[in-house]
Design an enzyme around this catalytic site. Structure first.
Site, PDB file in Angstrom:
ATOM      1  N   ASP A  93       0.854  -1.168   0.000  1.00  0.00           N
ATOM      2  CA  ASP A  93       0.000   0.000   0.000  1.00  0.00           C
ATOM      3  C   ASP A  93       0.900   1.232   0.000  1.00  0.00           C
ATOM      4  OD1 ASP A  93      -3.013   0.977   1.900  1.00  0.00           O
ATOM      5  OD2 ASP A  93      -2.171   1.640  -0.006  1.00  0.00           O
ATOM      6  N   ASP A 267      -7.660  -7.439   1.034  1.00  0.00           N
ATOM      7  CA  ASP A 267      -6.722  -7.525   2.155  1.00  0.00           C
ATOM      8  C   ASP A 267      -7.444  -7.038   3.390  1.00  0.00           C
ATOM      9  OD1 ASP A 267      -6.294  -4.436   1.606  1.00  0.00           O
ATOM     10  OD2 ASP A 267      -5.383  -4.894   3.562  1.00  0.00           O
ATOM     11  N   CYS A 305     -10.916 -28.140   9.075  1.00  0.00           N
ATOM     12  CA  CYS A 305      -9.668 -27.392   8.898  1.00  0.00           C
ATOM     13  C   CYS A 305      -8.431 -28.274   9.044  1.00  0.00           C
ATOM     14  CB  CYS A 305      -9.616 -26.251   9.923  1.00  0.00           C
ATOM     15  SG  CYS A 305      -8.272 -25.097   9.636  1.00  0.00           S
ATOM     16  N   CYS A 307      -5.358 -26.959   9.550  1.00  0.00           N
ATOM     17  CA  CYS A 307      -4.260 -26.160  10.132  1.00  0.00           C
ATOM     18  C   CYS A 307      -3.713 -26.858  11.368  1.00  0.00           C
ATOM     19  CB  CYS A 307      -4.761 -24.751  10.467  1.00  0.00           C
ATOM     20  SG  CYS A 307      -5.504 -24.610  12.105  1.00  0.00           S
ATOM     21  N   CYS A 310      -6.008 -27.055  14.440  1.00  0.00           N
ATOM     22  CA  CYS A 310      -7.152 -27.981  14.335  1.00  0.00           C
ATOM     23  C   CYS A 310      -6.721 -29.441  14.255  1.00  0.00           C
ATOM     24  CB  CYS A 310      -7.988 -27.633  13.112  1.00  0.00           C
ATOM     25  SG  CYS A 310      -8.808 -26.038  13.303  1.00  0.00           S
ATOM     26  N   HIS A 336      -4.816 -20.483  12.149  1.00  0.00           N
ATOM     27  CA  HIS A 336      -6.149 -21.038  11.853  1.00  0.00           C
ATOM     28  C   HIS A 336      -7.006 -20.038  11.078  1.00  0.00           C
ATOM     29  CE1 HIS A 336     -10.126 -22.743  12.130  1.00  0.00           C
ATOM     30  NE2 HIS A 336     -10.519 -21.550  12.564  1.00  0.00           N
TER      31      HIS A 336
HETATM   32  N1  LIG Z   1      -4.085   3.576  -0.313  1.00  0.00           N
HETATM   33  C1  LIG Z   1      -5.277   3.290   0.282  1.00  0.00           C
HETATM   34  N2  LIG Z   1      -5.324   2.345   1.230  1.00  0.00           N
HETATM   35  C2  LIG Z   1      -6.521   2.058   1.856  1.00  0.00           C
HETATM   36  C3  LIG Z   1      -6.554   1.100   2.886  1.00  0.00           C
HETATM   37  C4  LIG Z   1      -7.767   0.850   3.532  1.00  0.00           C
HETATM   38  N3  LIG Z   1      -8.052   0.036   4.600  1.00  0.00           N
HETATM   39  C5  LIG Z   1      -9.373   0.246   4.824  1.00  0.00           C
HETATM   40  N4  LIG Z   1     -10.061  -0.304   5.810  1.00  0.00           N
HETATM   41  C6  LIG Z   1      -9.443  -1.139   6.823  1.00  0.00           C
HETATM   42  C7  LIG Z   1     -10.457  -1.110   7.919  1.00  0.00           C
HETATM   43  C8  LIG Z   1     -10.164  -2.034   9.023  1.00  0.00           C
HETATM   44  C9  LIG Z   1      -9.412  -1.575  10.103  1.00  0.00           C
HETATM   45  C10 LIG Z   1      -9.202  -2.433  11.179  1.00  0.00           C
HETATM   46  C11 LIG Z   1      -9.765  -3.726  11.171  1.00  0.00           C
HETATM   47  C12 LIG Z   1      -9.568  -4.629  12.325  1.00  0.00           C
HETATM   48  C13 LIG Z   1     -10.805  -4.553  13.226  1.00  0.00           C
HETATM   49  O1  LIG Z   1     -10.712  -5.539  14.218  1.00  0.00           O
HETATM   50  C14 LIG Z   1     -10.505  -4.161  10.072  1.00  0.00           C
HETATM   51  C15 LIG Z   1     -10.705  -3.314   8.992  1.00  0.00           C
HETATM   52  N5  LIG Z   1      -9.918   1.123   3.957  1.00  0.00           N
HETATM   53  C16 LIG Z   1      -8.936   1.535   3.134  1.00  0.00           C
HETATM   54  C17 LIG Z   1      -8.925   2.471   2.104  1.00  0.00           C
HETATM   55  C18 LIG Z   1      -7.705   2.745   1.473  1.00  0.00           C
HETATM   56  C19 LIG Z   1      -7.604   3.761   0.437  1.00  0.00           C
HETATM   57  O2  LIG Z   1      -8.602   4.406   0.061  1.00  0.00           O
HETATM   58  N6  LIG Z   1      -6.386   3.990  -0.101  1.00  0.00           N
HETATM   59 ZN   LIG Z   2      -7.792 -24.604  11.818  1.00  0.00          ZN
END
Ligand SMILES: Nc1nc2cc3nc(NCCc4ccc(CCO)cc4)[nH]c3cc2c(=O)[nH]1
Ligand SMILES: [Zn+2]
Length: 373
Positions: A93, A267, A305, A307, A310, A336
């Site tokens: 990223d 991701d 699973c 892994c 498991c 896991h």
């Molecule tokens: N360059 C670029 N990178 C991004 C990464 C991102 N990541 C997200 N969301 C992640 C949200 C997210 C944050 C934490 C957790 C764990 C919770 O337990 C899960 C999801 N939105 C995103 C938008 C962009 C974006 O516009 N541009």
């Molecule tokens: Zn597992």
């Protein structure tokens, strides 16, 4: 064998696609979930463990690696693949999102962002040129454009201004990109949840031309319904012959719904972060292994699973490890959760190839609803 960077679509089922992404570091089957390897490591996992889950491509972060150990050091040590012992493709990223969510103090201007490191307070600057140079130094297989991800909710005018700045930055990122056989650069579609702005952003990026296109600006608290409705108006406008990558997503249900709306790559820190906080993902939803009800549960996390957690251990053992704050707990549960995410994506891909994705989706949702075994 030509190692030209290209995505080949092999099957479709509705808007969903099953294909293969060919890169300088090998092929990856899509739809694919990329484990997050933020600072050159998928937290609590050896790369042999990551490989054993079936992952094909991992994500790294410009922001974290530029601050520590530094992109030049990684370059001097042979690049990120060698540094972290991962010979497959790596997508990095571009840093803007992480600065906004992590950088201590930061100043955004029309050309880039100046910020203080959240590690030691040192001053740094990121802009399209520097972000692209850093990703080149890391030898990323897939380089992301430098963009701005606006916080939601926001007024349409603010979303429009931010998106148009990101499109200017996309053009500068493309100019800074050094083309190499088997390497690619992805544009990032912005525009919040505004259909017209999303359309304007897709056009701006396809006019520049990239090897793939990401959907950014989502998974920032807008909720699943708004995320899905934004995908509904965005993916159909995106090139059919290029991979589509939804950034930061998501839960198993998010992945299913997004693949069904034409997304190929994902991701998310969810499976790895959950692995460190005793949250286990299974075919029957998720469970918290710190709960006392698992103290004498001799069953594996999941009967489906393969892994290490498991095949060798019980829920009771994992419960004990988390209660005792033992390092092995996060290691086994991360393993896991990533194995579950990869199995989920393989099952979805197989259903697309068979033309049975609707039925498979109903089955997955019924199982998630059924609750733990
Ligand atoms: N360059 C670029 N990178 C991004 C990464 C991102 N990541 C997200 N969301 C992640 C949200 C997210 C944050 C934490 C957790 C764990 C919770 O337990 C899960 C999801 N939105 C995103 C938008 C962009 C974006 O516009 N541009
Ligand atoms: Zn597992």
């Amino acid at each position: 064998m030509s190692s030209t960077f290209r995505w080949i679509c092999e099957s479709t089922d509705g808007l969903a696609r099953a294909g293969t992404l060919h890169t300088a570091h090998g092929p990856v089957q899509t739809p694919t979930f990329m484990p997050v390897g933020t600072a050159g490591t998928v937290k609590a996992m050896t790369m042999d463990a990551v490989r054993s889950t079936g992952a094909g491509i991992v994500l790294g972060n410009t922001y974290h690696l530029m601050l520590r150990p530094g992109a030049e050091r990684v370059k001097q040590l042979g690049g990120l693949h060698k540094f972290m012992d991962w010979s497959g493709p790596i997508l990095t990223d571009s840093g803007g999102f992480q600065v906004m969510s992590l950088g201590a103090l930061r100043k955004l201007d029309q050309d880039g962002v100046t910020f203080q490191s959240h590690i030691d307070g040192s001053k740094h600057r990121l802009d399209p040129q520097r972000s692209t140079d850093i990703q080149h130094a890391l030898d990323a297989t897939i380089t992301m454009c430098f963009d701005e991800c606006p916080a939601l909710p926001a007024a349409p005018e603010a979303i429009a201004a931010s998106m148009r700045m990101s499109m200017r930055w996309a053009a500068r990122s493309r100019e800074a990109f050094i083309q190499r056989e088997g390497y690619g650069q992805f544009g990032i579609v912005q525009g919040g949840t505004e259909p017209e702005l999303r359309a304007e952003s897709v056009k701006a990026l396809t006019d520049i031309g990239f090897e793939g296109y990401a959907i950014g600006g989502l998974a920032v608290g807008e909720g699943q319904e708004l995320m899905f409705s934004t995908l509904d108006v965005t993916t159909p406008l995106m090139p059919n012959d290029k991979p589509r990558y939804l950034m930061g997503v998501g839960t198993p249900d998010d992945l299913l719904g997004s693949v069904m709306r034409g997304v190929d790559m994902f991701d998310c820190v969810m499976p790895t972060r959950a692995g460190r906080t005793a949250r286990a993902y299974t075919e029957r939803g998720h469970i918290n292994l710190r709960n006392a009800r698992f103290a004498l549960d001799a069953r594996p996390l999941s009967p489906h699973c393969d892994c290490l957690a498991c095949t060798r251990h019980s829920r009771a053992y994992l419960h004990h490890l988390f209660r005792a704050d033992e390092i092995l707990g996060p290691m086994l549960l991360t393993w896991h959760n990533l194995a579950y995410y990869q199995r989920l994506m393989r099952g979805i891909r197989a259903a697309i190839v068979d033309g049975t994705l609707s039925a498979h989706a109903e089955h997955l949702r019924a199982e998630w609803q059924a609750g733990d075994w």
